[in-house]
Scaffold this motif. Structure first.
Motif, PDB file in Angstrom:
ATOM      1  N   GLY A   1      36.335  50.122  44.884  1.00  0.00           N
ATOM      2  CA  GLY A   1      36.898  50.982  43.852  1.00  0.00           C
ATOM      3  C   GLY A   1      37.890  50.289  42.930  1.00  0.00           C
ATOM      4  O   GLY A   1      38.361  50.887  41.967  1.00  0.00           O
ATOM      5  N   CYS A   2      38.206  49.014  43.211  1.00  0.00           N
ATOM      6  CA  CYS A   2      39.181  48.314  42.348  1.00  0.00           C
ATOM      7  C   CYS A   2      38.542  47.867  41.034  1.00  0.00           C
ATOM      8  O   CYS A   2      39.258  47.508  40.102  1.00  0.00           O
ATOM      9  CB  CYS A   2      39.827  47.140  43.078  1.00  0.00           C
ATOM     10  N   GLY A   3      37.214  47.872  40.980  1.00  0.00           N
ATOM     11  CA  GLY A   3      36.535  47.535  39.726  1.00  0.00           C
ATOM     12  C   GLY A   3      35.866  46.174  39.699  1.00  0.00           C
ATOM     13  O   GLY A   3      35.538  45.666  38.617  1.00  0.00           O
ATOM     14  N   LYS A   4      35.638  45.574  40.849  1.00  0.00           N
ATOM     15  CA  LYS A   4      35.072  44.217  40.893  1.00  0.00           C
ATOM     16  C   LYS A   4      33.791  44.084  40.075  1.00  0.00           C
ATOM     17  O   LYS A   4      33.695  43.195  39.228  1.00  0.00           O
ATOM     18  CB  LYS A   4      34.784  43.795  42.343  1.00  0.00           C
ATOM     19  N   SER A   5      32.822  44.939  40.318  1.00  0.00           N
ATOM     20  CA  SER A   5      31.522  44.809  39.643  1.00  0.00           C
ATOM     21  C   SER A   5      31.628  45.065  38.149  1.00  0.00           C
ATOM     22  O   SER A   5      31.105  44.298  37.340  1.00  0.00           O
ATOM     23  CB  SER A   5      30.501  45.768  40.261  1.00  0.00           C
ATOM     24  N   THR A   6      32.304  46.133  37.778  1.00  0.00           N
ATOM     25  CA  THR A   6      32.440  46.484  36.362  1.00  0.00           C
ATOM     26  C   THR A   6      33.180  45.391  35.598  1.00  0.00           C
ATOM     27  O   THR A   6      32.747  44.960  34.515  1.00  0.00           O
ATOM     28  CB  THR A   6      33.200  47.823  36.211  1.00  0.00           C
ATOM     29  N   ILE A   7      34.270  44.917  36.166  1.00  0.00           N
ATOM     30  CA  ILE A   7      35.070  43.877  35.514  1.00  0.00           C
ATOM     31  C   ILE A   7      34.274  42.575  35.438  1.00  0.00           C
ATOM     32  O   ILE A   7      34.252  41.903  34.408  1.00  0.00           O
ATOM     33  CB  ILE A   7      36.421  43.708  36.241  1.00  0.00           C
ATOM     34  N   ALA A   8      33.569  42.238  36.523  1.00  0.00           N
ATOM     35  CA  ALA A   8      32.762  41.011  36.543  1.00  0.00           C
ATOM     36  C   ALA A   8      31.657  41.064  35.495  1.00  0.00           C
ATOM     37  O   ALA A   8      31.395  40.062  34.820  1.00  0.00           O
ATOM     38  CB  ALA A   8      32.163  40.810  37.929  1.00  0.00           C
ATOM     39  N   GLN A   9      31.008  42.212  35.337  1.00  0.00           N
ATOM     40  CA  GLN A   9      29.942  42.343  34.332  1.00  0.00           C
ATOM     41  C   GLN A   9      30.492  42.134  32.931  1.00  0.00           C
ATOM     42  O   GLN A   9      29.875  41.445  32.113  1.00  0.00           O
ATOM     43  CB  GLN A   9      29.257  43.701  34.456  1.00  0.00           C
ATOM     44  N   ASN A  10      31.653  42.706  32.647  1.00  0.00           N
ATOM     45  CA  ASN A  10      32.278  42.540  31.331  1.00  0.00           C
ATOM     46  C   ASN A  10      32.729  41.101  31.110  1.00  0.00           C
ATOM     47  O   ASN A  10      32.539  40.540  30.031  1.00  0.00           O
ATOM     48  CB  ASN A  10      33.465  43.494  31.170  1.00  0.00           C
ATOM     49  N   LEU A  11      33.305  40.508  32.127  1.00  0.00           N
ATOM     50  CA  LEU A  11      33.753  39.116  32.056  1.00  0.00           C
ATOM     51  C   LEU A  11      32.554  38.186  31.835  1.00  0.00           C
ATOM     52  O   LEU A  11      32.630  37.222  31.069  1.00  0.00           O
ATOM     53  CB  LEU A  11      34.483  38.758  33.353  1.00  0.00           C
ATOM     54  N   SER A  12      31.453  38.504  32.483  1.00  0.00           N
ATOM     55  CA  SER A  12      30.225  37.723  32.366  1.00  0.00           C
ATOM     56  C   SER A  12      29.708  37.722  30.924  1.00  0.00           C
ATOM     57  O   SER A  12      29.294  36.685  30.402  1.00  0.00           O
ATOM     58  CB  SER A  12      29.166  38.285  33.312  1.00  0.00           C
ATOM     59  N   LYS A  13      29.745  38.883  30.276  1.00  0.00           N
ATOM     60  CA  LYS A  13      29.289  38.981  28.870  1.00  0.00           C
ATOM     61  C   LYS A  13      30.128  38.098  27.961  1.00  0.00           C
ATOM     62  O   LYS A  13      29.599  37.421  27.077  1.00  0.00           O
ATOM     63  CB  LYS A  13      29.353  40.432  28.391  1.00  0.00           C
ATOM     64  N   ILE A  14      31.434  38.098  28.176  1.00  0.00           N
ATOM     65  CA  ILE A  14      32.349  37.344  27.310  1.00  0.00           C
ATOM     66  C   ILE A  14      32.254  35.841  27.565  1.00  0.00           C
ATOM     67  O   ILE A  14      32.204  35.045  26.633  1.00  0.00           O
ATOM     68  CB  ILE A  14      33.807  37.843  27.502  1.00  0.00           C
ATOM     69  N   THR A  15      32.222  35.448  28.841  1.00  0.00           N
ATOM     70  CA  THR A  15      32.243  34.018  29.192  1.00  0.00           C
ATOM     71  C   THR A  15      30.845  33.397  29.229  1.00  0.00           C
ATOM     72  O   THR A  15      30.710  32.178  29.260  1.00  0.00           O
ATOM     73  CB  THR A  15      32.877  33.805  30.584  1.00  0.00           C
ATOM     74  N   GLU A  16      29.825  34.259  29.254  1.00  0.00           N
ATOM     75  CA  GLU A  16      28.425  33.832  29.397  1.00  0.00           C
ATOM     76  C   GLU A  16      28.187  33.084  30.716  1.00  0.00           C
ATOM     77  O   GLU A  16      27.317  32.229  30.814  1.00  0.00           O
ATOM     78  CB  GLU A  16      27.974  33.005  28.190  1.00  0.00           C
ATOM     79  N   ILE A  17      28.990  33.423  31.724  1.00  0.00           N
ATOM     80  CA  ILE A  17      28.786  32.908  33.082  1.00  0.00           C
ATOM     81  C   ILE A  17      28.099  34.032  33.867  1.00  0.00           C
ATOM     82  O   ILE A  17      28.581  35.162  33.860  1.00  0.00           O
ATOM     83  CB  ILE A  17      30.131  32.543  33.755  1.00  0.00           C
ATOM     84  N   PRO A  18      26.969  33.734  34.515  1.00  0.00           N
ATOM     85  CA  PRO A  18      26.249  34.799  35.235  1.00  0.00           C
ATOM     86  C   PRO A  18      27.094  35.415  36.354  1.00  0.00           C
ATOM     87  O   PRO A  18      27.827  34.708  37.041  1.00  0.00           O
ATOM     88  CB  PRO A  18      25.032  34.089  35.834  1.00  0.00           C
ATOM     89  N   PHE A  19      26.952  36.740  36.505  1.00  0.00           N
ATOM     90  CA  PHE A  19      27.643  37.477  37.561  1.00  0.00           C
ATOM     91  C   PHE A  19      26.695  37.696  38.729  1.00  0.00           C
ATOM     92  O   PHE A  19      25.556  38.122  38.542  1.00  0.00           O
ATOM     93  CB  PHE A  19      28.136  38.827  37.027  1.00  0.00           C
ATOM     94  N   LEU A  20      27.170  37.389  39.923  1.00  0.00           N
ATOM     95  CA  LEU A  20      26.414  37.665  41.138  1.00  0.00           C
ATOM     96  C   LEU A  20      27.260  38.547  42.060  1.00  0.00           C
ATOM     97  O   LEU A  20      28.398  38.207  42.379  1.00  0.00           O
ATOM     98  CB  LEU A  20      26.078  36.368  41.882  1.00  0.00           C
TER      99      LEU A  20
ATOM    100  N   THR B   1      42.704  49.593  31.330  1.00  0.00           N
ATOM    101  CA  THR B   1      41.283  49.727  31.043  1.00  0.00           C
ATOM    102  C   THR B   1      40.569  48.485  31.572  1.00  0.00           C
ATOM    103  O   THR B   1      41.203  47.472  31.876  1.00  0.00           O
ATOM    104  CB  THR B   1      41.032  49.822  29.521  1.00  0.00           C
ATOM    105  N   VAL B   2      39.262  48.558  31.645  1.00  0.00           N
ATOM    106  CA  VAL B   2      38.459  47.410  32.054  1.00  0.00           C
ATOM    107  C   VAL B   2      38.743  46.247  31.097  1.00  0.00           C
ATOM    108  O   VAL B   2      38.942  45.111  31.527  1.00  0.00           O
ATOM    109  CB  VAL B   2      36.953  47.768  32.046  1.00  0.00           C
ATOM    110  N   GLU B   3      38.801  46.545  29.805  1.00  0.00           N
ATOM    111  CA  GLU B   3      39.032  45.509  28.790  1.00  0.00           C
ATOM    112  C   GLU B   3      40.381  44.819  28.988  1.00  0.00           C
ATOM    113  O   GLU B   3      40.477  43.602  28.864  1.00  0.00           O
ATOM    114  CB  GLU B   3      38.947  46.101  27.377  1.00  0.00           C
ATOM    115  N   GLU B   4      41.417  45.588  29.312  1.00  0.00           N
ATOM    116  CA  GLU B   4      42.743  45.005  29.535  1.00  0.00           C
ATOM    117  C   GLU B   4      42.737  44.094  30.769  1.00  0.00           C
ATOM    118  O   GLU B   4      43.339  43.012  30.753  1.00  0.00           O
ATOM    119  CB  GLU B   4      43.795  46.113  29.710  1.00  0.00           C
ATOM    120  N   THR B   5      42.030  44.524  31.802  1.00  0.00           N
ATOM    121  CA  THR B   5      41.941  43.716  33.024  1.00  0.00           C
ATOM    122  C   THR B   5      41.165  42.426  32.744  1.00  0.00           C
ATOM    123  O   THR B   5      41.575  41.345  33.186  1.00  0.00           O
ATOM    124  CB  THR B   5      41.283  44.523  34.160  1.00  0.00           C
ATOM    125  N   VAL B   6      40.076  42.534  32.007  1.00  0.00           N
ATOM    126  CA  VAL B   6      39.288  41.347  31.638  1.00  0.00           C
ATOM    127  C   VAL B   6      40.162  40.382  30.834  1.00  0.00           C
ATOM    128  O   VAL B   6      40.139  39.170  31.070  1.00  0.00           O
ATOM    129  CB  VAL B   6      38.005  41.739  30.859  1.00  0.00           C
TER     130      VAL B   6
END
Length: 172
Positions: free
Chosen positions: A11-30, A159-164
């Motif tokens: 519930g801390c947001g790992k998947s959601t934050i990782a997906q957003n971070l992945s889009k910005i950095t272009e590093i694949p999320f697993l 927000t997710v964006e602020e955390t990213v």
């Protein structure tokens, strides 16, 4: 760029934050759990039911090591319990990765989990009071392991964006 490992309680947001971070950095999320399911050809729930938690934790540790040893760069989202078993917390200190603990308060976690608890087997059958107590105890038990991460980012009231953005500052 190094591997980026995100950890924290469910519930801390790992998947959601990782997906957003992945889009910005272009590093694949697993997602570690998804990788385990693919390798075992079973859902996490089925692995637990058919083989038990010890077997699952062994698979989890092996898959985590496999991802860390891969030459590819990844953003890896751990399961909430991953750092707490098989000395996985010690792997968070490796120089070839950046580990980030997404730290959330009991209230934040409760408010996020209460609305979709049916998707979370650990808490699916609990009433609100039991759930809050469970989260508090679990978080207390796991914080020792989570705090082995190299960095901590508080997610409360963000927000997710602020955390990213906070994570991007760490990576800069």
């Amino acid at each position: 760029m190094k591997k980026i490992v995100l950890l924290g309680y469910m519930g801390c947001g790992k998947s959601t934050i990782a997906q957003n971070l992945s889009k910005i950095t272009e590093i694949p999320f697993l997602d570690l759990d998804v990788c385990i399911e693919k390798k075992a050809n079973l859902s996490i729930k089925d692995i637990f039911e058919q083989h038990g938690e010890i077997y699952f934790r062994k698979l989890e540790h092996e898959m985590f090591l496999e991802l860390l040893q891969s030459p590819e760069n990844y953003i890896i989202g751990l399961g909430g319990g991953t750092p707490c078993y098989a000395n996985n917390h010690l792997l968070l200190q490796n120089e070839d990765l950046v580990s980030v603990y997404l730290k959330a308060s009991i209230d934040t976690l409760y408010n996020r989990l209460v609305h979709n608890k049916s998707k979370r087997p650990l808490i699916a059958d609990m009433n609100e009071e039991e759930m809050k107590e469970f989260i508090a105890k679990h978080l207390f038990d796991r914080s020792f392991y989570y705090n082995h991460a190299q960095f901590k980012v508080v997610v409360d009231d963000k927000t997710v964006e602020e955390t990213v953005e906070d994570i991007l500052k760490i990576l800069a």
